[in-house]
Design a protein around this motif. Structure first.
Motif, PDB file in Angstrom:
ATOM      1  N   ASP A 125      71.423  71.174  44.770  1.00 12.62           N
ATOM      2  CA  ASP A 125      72.535  70.410  45.347  1.00 12.62           C
ATOM      3  C   ASP A 125      72.670  69.041  44.688  1.00 12.62           C
ATOM      4  OD1 ASP A 125      73.183  72.436  47.067  1.00 12.62           O
ATOM      5  OD2 ASP A 125      72.079  71.598  48.769  1.00 12.62           O
ATOM      6  N   ILE A 126      71.553  68.371  44.485  1.00 13.95           N
ATOM      7  CA  ILE A 126      71.576  67.049  43.855  1.00 13.95           C
ATOM      8  C   ILE A 126      72.045  67.165  42.404  1.00 13.95           C
ATOM      9  CG2 ILE A 126      70.152  65.111  43.076  1.00 13.95           C
ATOM     10  CD1 ILE A 126      68.506  65.480  45.631  1.00 13.95           C
ATOM     11  N   GLN A 127      71.568  68.157  41.695  1.00 14.01           N
ATOM     12  CA  GLN A 127      71.962  68.324  40.296  1.00 14.01           C
ATOM     13  C   GLN A 127      73.452  68.625  40.161  1.00 14.01           C
ATOM     14  OE1 GLN A 127      69.223  71.304  38.802  1.00 14.01           O
ATOM     15  NE2 GLN A 127      68.072  69.708  37.740  1.00 14.01           N
ATOM     16  N   ASN A 128      74.044  69.283  41.148  1.00 14.42           N
ATOM     17  CA  ASN A 128      75.455  69.662  41.062  1.00 14.42           C
ATOM     18  C   ASN A 128      76.405  68.581  41.552  1.00 14.42           C
ATOM     19  OD1 ASN A 128      74.899  72.155  39.929  1.00 14.42           O
ATOM     20  ND2 ASN A 128      74.724  73.164  41.917  1.00 14.42           N
ATOM     21  N   GLN A 129      75.882  67.518  42.155  1.00 14.75           N
ATOM     22  CA  GLN A 129      76.748  66.434  42.612  1.00 14.75           C
ATOM     23  C   GLN A 129      77.310  65.672  41.421  1.00 14.75           C
ATOM     24  OE1 GLN A 129      74.475  63.933  45.225  1.00 14.75           O
ATOM     25  NE2 GLN A 129      74.653  65.331  46.948  1.00 14.75           N
ATOM     26  N   ALA A 130      78.598  65.343  41.498  1.00 12.81           N
ATOM     27  CA  ALA A 130      79.227  64.573  40.423  1.00 12.81           C
ATOM     28  C   ALA A 130      78.626  63.173  40.373  1.00 12.81           C
ATOM     29  CB  ALA A 130      80.728  64.486  40.651  1.00 12.81           C
ATOM     30  N   LEU A 131      78.354  62.713  39.184  1.00 11.95           N
ATOM     31  CA  LEU A 131      77.849  61.351  39.009  1.00 11.95           C
ATOM     32  C   LEU A 131      79.017  60.374  38.990  1.00 11.95           C
ATOM     33  CD1 LEU A 131      75.256  61.883  36.140  1.00 11.95           C
ATOM     34  CD2 LEU A 131      74.762  61.396  38.540  1.00 11.95           C
ATOM     35  N   LYS A 132      78.847  59.245  39.657  1.00  9.45           N
ATOM     36  CA  LYS A 132      79.808  58.151  39.650  1.00  9.45           C
ATOM     37  C   LYS A 132      79.002  56.906  39.311  1.00  9.45           C
ATOM     38  CE  LYS A 132      81.912  58.242  43.627  1.00  9.45           C
ATOM     39  NZ  LYS A 132      82.710  58.424  44.861  1.00  9.45           N
ATOM     40  N   VAL A 133      79.162  56.418  38.080  1.00 11.37           N
ATOM     41  CA  VAL A 133      78.274  55.382  37.559  1.00 11.37           C
ATOM     42  C   VAL A 133      79.056  54.137  37.149  1.00 11.37           C
ATOM     43  CG1 VAL A 133      76.585  54.833  35.751  1.00 11.37           C
ATOM     44  CG2 VAL A 133      76.676  57.151  36.717  1.00 11.37           C
ATOM     45  N   ILE A 134      78.550  52.989  37.613  1.00 11.31           N
ATOM     46  CA  ILE A 134      79.037  51.680  37.189  1.00 11.31           C
ATOM     47  C   ILE A 134      77.997  51.125  36.223  1.00 11.31           C
ATOM     48  CG2 ILE A 134      79.571  49.302  37.872  1.00 11.31           C
ATOM     49  CD1 ILE A 134      79.808  50.452  40.795  1.00 11.31           C
ATOM     50  N   LEU A 135      78.418  50.804  35.001  1.00 12.87           N
ATOM     51  CA  LEU A 135      77.572  50.065  34.061  1.00 12.87           C
ATOM     52  C   LEU A 135      78.119  48.640  34.034  1.00 12.87           C
ATOM     53  CD1 LEU A 135      77.326  52.657  31.133  1.00 12.87           C
ATOM     54  CD2 LEU A 135      75.614  52.172  32.898  1.00 12.87           C
ATOM     55  N   HIS A 136      77.373  47.694  34.582  1.00 11.14           N
ATOM     56  CA  HIS A 136      77.834  46.316  34.700  1.00 11.14           C
ATOM     57  C   HIS A 136      77.315  45.505  33.517  1.00 11.14           C
ATOM     58  CE1 HIS A 136      77.342  42.186  36.765  1.00 11.14           C
ATOM     59  NE2 HIS A 136      78.498  42.238  36.148  1.00 11.14           N
ATOM     60  N   ALA A 137      78.238  44.828  32.839  1.00 10.74           N
ATOM     61  CA  ALA A 137      77.870  44.010  31.690  1.00 10.74           C
ATOM     62  C   ALA A 137      78.520  42.632  31.804  1.00 10.74           C
ATOM     63  CB  ALA A 137      78.311  44.694  30.396  1.00 10.74           C
ATOM     64  N   PRO A 138      77.714  41.573  32.015  1.00  9.15           N
ATOM     65  CA  PRO A 138      78.264  40.226  32.068  1.00  9.15           C
ATOM     66  C   PRO A 138      78.115  39.435  30.766  1.00  9.15           C
ATOM     67  CG  PRO A 138      76.133  40.251  33.131  1.00  9.15           C
ATOM     68  CD  PRO A 138      76.411  41.655  32.661  1.00  9.15           C
ATOM     69  N   THR A 139      77.403  39.977  29.789  1.00 11.75           N
ATOM     70  CA  THR A 139      77.169  39.260  28.527  1.00 11.75           C
ATOM     71  C   THR A 139      77.526  40.162  27.342  1.00 11.75           C
ATOM     72  OG1 THR A 139      74.905  40.047  28.227  1.00 11.75           O
ATOM     73  CG2 THR A 139      75.203  38.034  29.566  1.00 11.75           C
ATOM     74  N   PRO A 140      77.753  39.583  26.162  1.00 13.49           N
ATOM     75  CA  PRO A 140      78.020  40.411  24.991  1.00 13.49           C
ATOM     76  C   PRO A 140      76.880  41.397  24.682  1.00 13.49           C
ATOM     77  CG  PRO A 140      78.725  38.167  24.563  1.00 13.49           C
ATOM     78  CD  PRO A 140      77.974  38.148  25.872  1.00 13.49           C
ATOM     79  N   THR A 141      75.642  40.973  24.850  1.00 15.38           N
ATOM     80  CA  THR A 141      74.507  41.868  24.605  1.00 15.38           C
ATOM     81  C   THR A 141      74.503  43.012  25.608  1.00 15.38           C
ATOM     82  OG1 THR A 141      73.234  40.030  23.707  1.00 15.38           O
ATOM     83  CG2 THR A 141      71.999  41.972  24.375  1.00 15.38           C
ATOM     84  N   ALA A 142      74.785  42.695  26.872  1.00 13.20           N
ATOM     85  CA  ALA A 142      74.861  43.736  27.896  1.00 13.20           C
ATOM     86  C   ALA A 142      76.022  44.687  27.622  1.00 13.20           C
ATOM     87  CB  ALA A 142      74.996  43.108  29.277  1.00 13.20           C
ATOM     88  N   LEU A 143      77.135  44.164  27.107  1.00 14.40           N
ATOM     89  CA  LEU A 143      78.275  45.005  26.739  1.00 14.40           C
ATOM     90  C   LEU A 143      77.866  46.014  25.675  1.00 14.40           C
ATOM     91  CD1 LEU A 143      81.256  45.857  26.669  1.00 14.40           C
ATOM     92  CD2 LEU A 143      81.645  43.935  25.082  1.00 14.40           C
ATOM     93  N   GLU A 144      77.146  45.556  24.683  1.00 12.67           N
ATOM     94  CA  GLU A 144      76.688  46.453  23.612  1.00 12.67           C
ATOM     95  C   GLU A 144      75.820  47.572  24.197  1.00 12.67           C
ATOM     96  OE1 GLU A 144      73.912  45.999  19.691  1.00 12.67           O
ATOM     97  OE2 GLU A 144      75.292  44.360  20.152  1.00 12.67           O
ATOM     98  N   ARG A 145      74.895  47.213  25.097  1.00 11.88           N
ATOM     99  CA  ARG A 145      74.041  48.226  25.740  1.00 11.88           C
ATOM    100  C   ARG A 145      74.876  49.176  26.592  1.00 11.88           C
ATOM    101  NH1 ARG A 145      70.437  43.894  26.541  1.00 11.88           N
ATOM    102  NH2 ARG A 145      71.314  43.554  28.627  1.00 11.88           N
ATOM    103  N   ALA A 146      75.820  48.635  27.358  1.00  5.80           N
ATOM    104  CA  ALA A 146      76.657  49.466  28.222  1.00  5.80           C
ATOM    105  C   ALA A 146      77.455  50.473  27.405  1.00  5.80           C
ATOM    106  CB  ALA A 146      77.592  48.591  29.050  1.00  5.80           C
ATOM    107  N   ARG A 147      77.989  50.048  26.282  1.00  5.85           N
ATOM    108  CA  ARG A 147      78.747  50.966  25.429  1.00  5.85           C
ATOM    109  C   ARG A 147      77.861  52.096  24.913  1.00  5.85           C
ATOM    110  NH1 ARG A 147      82.459  46.532  22.115  1.00  5.85           N
ATOM    111  NH2 ARG A 147      84.247  46.634  23.526  1.00  5.85           N
ATOM    112  N   LYS A 148      76.662  51.775  24.486  1.00  6.34           N
ATOM    113  CA  LYS A 148      75.725  52.817  24.027  1.00  6.34           C
ATOM    114  C   LYS A 148      75.343  53.743  25.175  1.00  6.34           C
ATOM    115  CE  LYS A 148      73.768  50.029  20.330  1.00  6.34           C
ATOM    116  NZ  LYS A 148      72.598  49.252  19.868  1.00  6.34           N
ATOM    117  N   ASN A 149      75.055  53.153  26.340  1.00  4.78           N
ATOM    118  CA  ASN A 149      74.702  53.961  27.509  1.00  4.78           C
ATOM    119  C   ASN A 149      75.858  54.872  27.917  1.00  4.78           C
ATOM    120  OD1 ASN A 149      72.124  52.872  27.755  1.00  4.78           O
ATOM    121  ND2 ASN A 149      72.791  51.280  29.162  1.00  4.78           N
ATOM    122  N   ALA A 150      77.080  54.379  27.826  1.00  2.00           N
ATOM    123  CA  ALA A 150      78.254  55.175  28.181  1.00  2.00           C
ATOM    124  C   ALA A 150      78.382  56.399  27.290  1.00  2.00           C
ATOM    125  CB  ALA A 150      79.515  54.315  28.093  1.00  2.00           C
TER     126      ALA A 150
END
Length: 107
Positions: A4-29
């Motif tokens: 049941d857990i594996q079949n649940q749709a993921l809804k994910v927020i990647l929060h990035a407040p800095t340029p470095t965090a933005l770079e990580r968020a893009r890779k994670n996305a």
């Protein structure tokens, strides 16, 4: 992990407040969508990350990226598509999304 857990749709927020965090968020996305293509994803930007995203496009991540309208006003910049502008300040929108089942990850 239960099926049941594996079949649940993921809804994910990647929060990035800095340029470095933005770079990580893009890779994670990119990684997230490769391995979970049905996931709902929002990269939420505020502070210095907004200007970085406006200045440097990312073909795979921009369609999933939302910018803080408060930051846009503060820096005196216009949004550029396909980036989207949140309805309210990032802090409020993140809290609202979490209340409806979105998972928060700080990039």
């Amino acid at each position: 992990m239960s099926q049941d857990i594996q079949n649940q749709a993921l809804k994910v927020i990647l929060h990035a407040p800095t340029p470095t965090a933005l770079e990580r968020a893009r890779k994670n996305a990119v990684n997230l969508l490769r391995d979970a293509p049905d996931a709902e994803l929002r990269i939420v930007l505020n502070a210095e990350a907004v200007e970085a995203a406006l200045d440097q496009a990312h073909a795979d991540a921009d369609i999933h990226t939302w910018v803080c309208p408060t930051t846009l006003t503060r820096i005196g910049r216009e949004n550029r598509p396909p980036l989207q502008v949140m309805a309210g300040p990032a802090v409020i929108e993140i809290a609202r999304m979490q209340r409806t089942g979105w998972v928060y990850i700080r990039s």
